[in-house]
Design an enzyme around this catalytic site. Structure first.
Site, PDB file in Angstrom:
ATOM      1  N   TYR A 294       0.842  -1.201   0.000  1.00  0.00           N
ATOM      2  CA  TYR A 294       0.000   0.000   0.000  1.00  0.00           C
ATOM      3  C   TYR A 294       0.876   1.250   0.000  1.00  0.00           C
ATOM      4  O   TYR A 294       0.732   2.128  -0.863  1.00  0.00           O
ATOM      5  CB  TYR A 294      -0.940   0.004   1.221  1.00  0.00           C
ATOM      6  CG  TYR A 294      -1.590   1.340   1.433  1.00  0.00           C
ATOM      7  CD1 TYR A 294      -2.496   1.844   0.511  1.00  0.00           C
ATOM      8  CD2 TYR A 294      -1.278   2.123   2.551  1.00  0.00           C
ATOM      9  CE1 TYR A 294      -3.072   3.093   0.685  1.00  0.00           C
ATOM     10  CE2 TYR A 294      -1.858   3.366   2.728  1.00  0.00           C
ATOM     11  CZ  TYR A 294      -2.752   3.849   1.800  1.00  0.00           C
ATOM     12  OH  TYR A 294      -3.304   5.094   1.968  1.00  0.00           O
TER      13      TYR A 294
ATOM     14  N   LEU B 108      -9.937   2.987  13.633  1.00  0.00           N
ATOM     15  CA  LEU B 108     -10.184   2.993  15.073  1.00  0.00           C
ATOM     16  C   LEU B 108     -11.447   3.753  15.496  1.00  0.00           C
ATOM     17  O   LEU B 108     -12.293   3.203  16.198  1.00  0.00           O
ATOM     18  CB  LEU B 108      -8.955   3.565  15.808  1.00  0.00           C
ATOM     19  CG  LEU B 108      -9.109   3.619  17.330  1.00  0.00           C
ATOM     20  CD1 LEU B 108      -9.190   2.225  17.927  1.00  0.00           C
ATOM     21  CD2 LEU B 108      -7.957   4.410  17.960  1.00  0.00           C
TER      22      LEU B 108
HETATM   23  N1  UFG Z   1      -6.595  -0.011  16.360  1.00  0.00           N
HETATM   24  C1  UFG Z   1      -7.005  -0.785  17.428  1.00  0.00           C
HETATM   25  N2  UFG Z   1      -8.160  -1.487  17.316  1.00  0.00           N
HETATM   26  C2  UFG Z   1      -8.925  -1.474  16.194  1.00  0.00           C
HETATM   27  C3  UFG Z   1      -8.507  -0.673  15.103  1.00  0.00           C
HETATM   28  C4  UFG Z   1      -7.340   0.048  15.226  1.00  0.00           C
HETATM   29  O1  UFG Z   1      -6.340  -0.847  18.459  1.00  0.00           O
HETATM   30  O2  UFG Z   1      -9.960  -2.165  16.156  1.00  0.00           O
HETATM   31  C5  UFG Z   1      -5.370   0.767  16.492  1.00  0.00           C
HETATM   32  C6  UFG Z   1      -4.342   0.439  15.437  1.00  0.00           C
HETATM   33  O3  UFG Z   1      -3.528  -0.617  15.857  1.00  0.00           O
HETATM   34  C7  UFG Z   1      -3.591   1.762  15.326  1.00  0.00           C
HETATM   35  C8  UFG Z   1      -4.648   2.827  15.619  1.00  0.00           C
HETATM   36  O4  UFG Z   1      -5.697   2.116  16.285  1.00  0.00           O
HETATM   37  O5  UFG Z   1      -2.610   1.829  16.308  1.00  0.00           O
HETATM   38  C9  UFG Z   1      -5.197   3.478  14.400  1.00  0.00           C
HETATM   39  O6  UFG Z   1      -5.579   2.462  13.472  1.00  0.00           O
HETATM   40  P1  UFG Z   1      -6.370   2.756  12.124  1.00  0.00           P
HETATM   41  O7  UFG Z   1      -6.577   1.453  11.449  1.00  0.00           O
HETATM   42  O8  UFG Z   1      -7.545   3.611  12.416  1.00  0.00           O
HETATM   43  O9  UFG Z   1      -5.369   3.662  11.301  1.00  0.00           O
HETATM   44  P2  UFG Z   1      -3.860   3.366  10.849  1.00  0.00           P
HETATM   45  O10 UFG Z   1      -2.993   4.291  11.626  1.00  0.00           O
HETATM   46  O11 UFG Z   1      -3.518   1.944  10.864  1.00  0.00           O
HETATM   47  O12 UFG Z   1      -3.980   3.708   9.323  1.00  0.00           O
HETATM   48  C10 UFG Z   1      -3.869   4.991   8.774  1.00  0.00           C
HETATM   49  C11 UFG Z   1      -4.698   5.039   7.512  1.00  0.00           C
HETATM   50  C12 UFG Z   1      -4.190   4.034   6.522  1.00  0.00           C
HETATM   51  C13 UFG Z   1      -2.731   4.287   6.288  1.00  0.00           C
HETATM   52  C14 UFG Z   1      -1.969   4.338   7.567  1.00  0.00           C
HETATM   53  C15 UFG Z   1      -0.587   4.804   7.323  1.00  0.00           C
HETATM   54  O13 UFG Z   1      -6.036   4.795   7.807  1.00  0.00           O
HETATM   55  O14 UFG Z   1      -4.901   4.132   5.324  1.00  0.00           O
HETATM   56  O15 UFG Z   1      -2.539   5.235   8.491  1.00  0.00           O
HETATM   57  O16 UFG Z   1       0.299   4.243   8.182  1.00  0.00           O
HETATM   58  F1  UFG Z   1      -2.186   3.324   5.545  1.00  0.00           F
END
Ligand code: UFG
Length: 322
Positions: A141, A190
């Site tokens: 990605y 999240l």
């Molecule tokens: N998290 C949880 N529980 C959940 C979902 C998420 O603990 O059910 C945590 C994740 O581990 C992370 C944080 O919450 O630490 C945020 O997670 P998200 O999935 O909301 O977002 P990300 O930081 O993983 O992803 C974002 C964008 C992606 C992009 C990424 C870049 O949404 O599209 O940043 O690193 F790729």
């Protein structure tokens, strides 16, 4: 009136951008294949059902309209899926985007705003992350987005196509008017998941690990309000129209919140208990991702308006409970 093509304008971020462009007196044409978006999220403009993978569809679209610029929101965004199925990501996020850029070049459309991501940086070497940070994505990605950033540099050099890449950190929240919000299927982000736990749609929210090197052990992210993000797109477009050079900016709020902090703020905003379950770490999650957005603020003359996490969550809650 200037006409802007918004690719992926039926999706979460694209639909908010369409609303903002219309409000700012742009004529808007939306191209979307509805693979992740919803027709009813398009609040105005001309909707065209179609796909950037289809050069004939693009040719007709560009023949039929006189676009001054293009905003591109149509990409796949799930990190885990990109590891399992990289072909899907390179086909859509790279090959189909290349079709779009080639259509722009063929039709002499010069201005392009690209949705990039913090994922291009890979494992952070330091935070906050500025534009100069090394770019070593650790999943397809992130690499698919970095490839387009690199291709854009070549297209500027060779064809004079001017672009601004906006590297989002965590887009969050919803339209303050309550008309639009986040609707991913499946939802992996999240804040919407936390709010589904608050509304009773889910039994609990899973916390992916509490043994990170952060004050409370959970991951820290930089949540930026969707309207602030869209405002930055508008400013970026205006900058290009005024003759600015191509550039890539990091776009965040500049402050990090842990998963536990997000849940705590959501409890206050919603007044609901929100049960949690601590589970294993999710693959590929860096401990901290926080943007240094000073360059974006200065160049785009932009400041986040909804910087407060409680406001971001309140707007998302308004959408969740609509
Ligand atoms: N998290 C949880 N529980 C959940 C979902 C998420 O603990 O059910 C945590 C994740 O581990 C992370 C944080 O919450 O630490 C945020 O997670 P998200 O999935 O909301 O977002 P990300 O930081 O993983 O992803 C974002 C964008 C992606 C992009 C990424 C870049 O949404 O599209 O940043 O690193 F790729």
């Amino acid at each position: 009136m200037k006409t802007i093509l918004v690719v992926g304008g039926a999706g979460y971020i694209g639909s908010h951008a369409v609303k903002m462009l219309l409000k700012n007196n742009y004529n808007v044409v939306i191209l979307d294949n509805l693979s992740g978006g919803y027709k009813d999220a398009v609040l105005g403009g001309d909707f065209i059902f179609g796909d950037t993978a289809d050069p004939n569809c693009l040719k007709k679209l560009f023949d039929d309209n006189n676009f001054v610029g293009v905003m591109h929101f149509a990409s796949f965004i799930q990190v885990g899926e990109s590891v399992q199925n990289p072909g899907k990501y390179y086909q859509n996020n790279v090959a189909a985007t290349l079709n779009l850029l080639d259509a722009m070049v063929a039709h002499k459309v010069k201005y392009f705003i690209f949705s990039s991501t913090a994922a291009i940086f890979g494992e952070p070497q330091y935070v906050p992350i500025d534009e100069q940070h090394s770019k070593q994505p650790i999943n397809p990605y992130g690499l698919s987005k970095l490839m387009i950033e690199q291709i854009l540099a070549d297209y500027d050099h060779a064809y004079g196509l001017k672009s601004i890449c906006l590297r989002y950190f965590n887009a969050a929240g919803a339209d303050p008017d309550g008309q639009l919000g986040e609707r991913h299927d499946p939802e992996t982000h999240l804040i919407p998941l936390v709010l589904q736990a608050a509304s009773g749609q889910r039994e609990f929210i899973s916390i992916y690990g509490q043994d990170y090197d952060t004050p409370d052990g959970t991951c820290i992210r930089d949540y930026i309000h969707i309207n602030d993000l869209c405002q930055a797109h508008l400013k970026a477009l205006e900058l290009l129209l005024a003759g600015a050079d191509s550039y890539a900016y990091n776009l965040g709020n500049g402050e990090g919140f842990s998963v536990k902090q997000v849940i705590e703020v959501a409890r206050k905003v919603t007044g609901k208990p929100i049960p949690v379950k601590i589970v294993d770490r999710r693959d590929g999650d860096p401990a901290r991702l926080v943007a240094d957005s000073k360059q974006a603020q200065a160049a785009l003359n932009w400041q986040p308006k909804y910087a407060d996490l409680a406001t971001i969550i309140a707007h998302a809650w308004q959408w969740e409970t609509r």
